[in-house]
Enzyme design. Sequence first.
Site, PDB file in Angstrom:
ATOM      1  N   GLU A 209      65.048 108.431 147.975  1.00 40.63           N
ATOM      2  CA  GLU A 209      64.995 109.432 146.900  1.00 40.63           C
ATOM      3  C   GLU A 209      64.102 110.560 147.399  1.00 40.63           C
ATOM      4  O   GLU A 209      62.874 110.449 147.372  1.00 40.63           O
ATOM      5  CB  GLU A 209      64.423 108.793 145.621  1.00 40.63           C
ATOM      6  CG  GLU A 209      65.288 107.694 145.029  1.00 40.63           C
ATOM      7  CD  GLU A 209      66.529 108.226 144.309  1.00 40.63           C
ATOM      8  OE1 GLU A 209      66.565 109.425 143.980  1.00 40.63           O
ATOM      9  OE2 GLU A 209      67.462 107.441 144.094  1.00 40.63           O
ATOM     10  N   CYS A 243      60.318 116.554 141.298  1.00 47.82           N
ATOM     11  CA  CYS A 243      61.312 116.656 142.375  1.00 47.82           C
ATOM     12  C   CYS A 243      62.556 117.430 141.931  1.00 47.82           C
ATOM     13  O   CYS A 243      63.203 118.064 142.753  1.00 47.82           O
ATOM     14  CB  CYS A 243      61.701 115.275 142.865  1.00 47.82           C
ATOM     15  SG  CYS A 243      62.311 114.211 141.555  1.00 47.82           S
TER      16      CYS A 243
END
Length: 453
Positions: A209, A243
């Site tokens: 990720e 993010c």
Amino acid sequence: MDFQEILDSQKKFFRTQKTKDIKFRKDNLEKLKKLLSDNEKLLLEGIYKDFGKSKFDTILTEISFVKKDIEYYIKNLNSLSKPKKVWTNIVNQLGSSKIYPEPLGNTFVIGAWNYPYQLSLSPMVAAMAAGNTCILKPSEIAFYSSSAMAKIINENFPSNYLFVAEGGVPETTELLKLKFDKIFFTGSTTVGKIVYEAAAKNLTPVTLELGGKSPAIVSKNADLDIAAKRIVWGKFLNAGQTCVATDYILVENTVKDELIKNIKKYLDKFQYTEGSEQYTQIINDRNFDRLVKLIDENKVIFGGKTDASKRYIEPTLMGNVNWDDAVMQEEIFGPILPILTYTKFEDALEQISEQEKPLAAYLFTDNSAEKELFTNRISFGGGCINETVMHLGNDNLPFGGVGSSGMGHYHGKFGFDAFSHQKSILTKSTWGEPDLKYPPYTDSKLDWIKKLI
Ligand code: NAD
């Protein structure tokens, strides 16, 4: 700390089959949920010490998020873990076919600092739900949050099932040498490559990720007020240290001024002042210095104030930005929002396509042709139309990157699958035995095979 010894004990425990038991999984998920409630004060204090994250934000984006995951798995575990019967093709008659989701085994989760609880505990919860053991290594950068998780988990769960290993690069490097059955990493693309390389040595499957520069396109067909409001919220939540925050805006140049006016309105309204409930600090001096260098004072059209002693950076808008500016050379990961423009919608998509594939992308428009082009032309992990960030709050959507923003997915069913192997078993009846596949081979057998396959 002898990590090999802990992993060996987890391997031994996994072999007892206990983690596969559905009741065991549910009981431990329930136990973790209760521990998160009982230790809320400790969790809130830890994250506040790390970067001044408020109670409101921590409950909204961290603790409730993990509890929601736990509840999802408790509710859906029976169906997720149930063997699934699938159709058996004619050449395999008389038989039946089933897929058995089985836990991968001994897993390793590496967390990032920006949502220290969510990004460490949510993958661990998915690993538990799928019936695995887990070693969790939270980010050492959010030191107090990491300690809080270590205290809660290591004092309440046996280390042969769950264990929090605290530490930074040396500890992670040691752990990465061990033979896990799955590594789940959240963090930067640079470190993602290190993890991938280490995993390859043991052929360990990975979920990565990672990050990237996530654009928000604002078309002239957008509701510019809603666009501004939703971009501002998603961008300055956690002071831009998210993010999937909008990294930069690409706005149609005829509506640029109107959008900027609306963005400024919401920046005033949302009161992202130093020390306020709705704003966090920059995590550390290194990131503060990095971000300050990205601000070009000549291009600042709002904000720009900084205070090193408080690691505070005011929400900062930069106008007339182009791809050569320092702020466009790396993922910003902070409260600086550059605004670029386009004249034709296709050009905006082209600008995005020329970059690495982002983790997220957002489009604001009411035009269906633009929605379709955005959906089908450019590649990105996931995103929203007329919203930002919220796609990751829907458990029915897989969350993950593509290309340099990552590989694999999680959340909901996808998290369960990320920590499971799909074992397929064909069970044949011992009566009814066509002779077709057995030697000696003949032309007539081949004719039948051609017809059947
Ligand atoms: P990072 O890559 O520096 O650190 C992540 C983890 O890796 C930490 O636990 C750290 O201890 C470990 N680590 C760091 N250097 C290492 C090395 N050389 N060898 C082994 N392990 C090492 O990332 P970060 O600063 O914690 O997080 C910021 C990045 O993470 C941003 O790029 C952001 O976009 C990305 N991110 C992605 C997601 C997502 O869900 N896709 C979520 C949050 C953050």
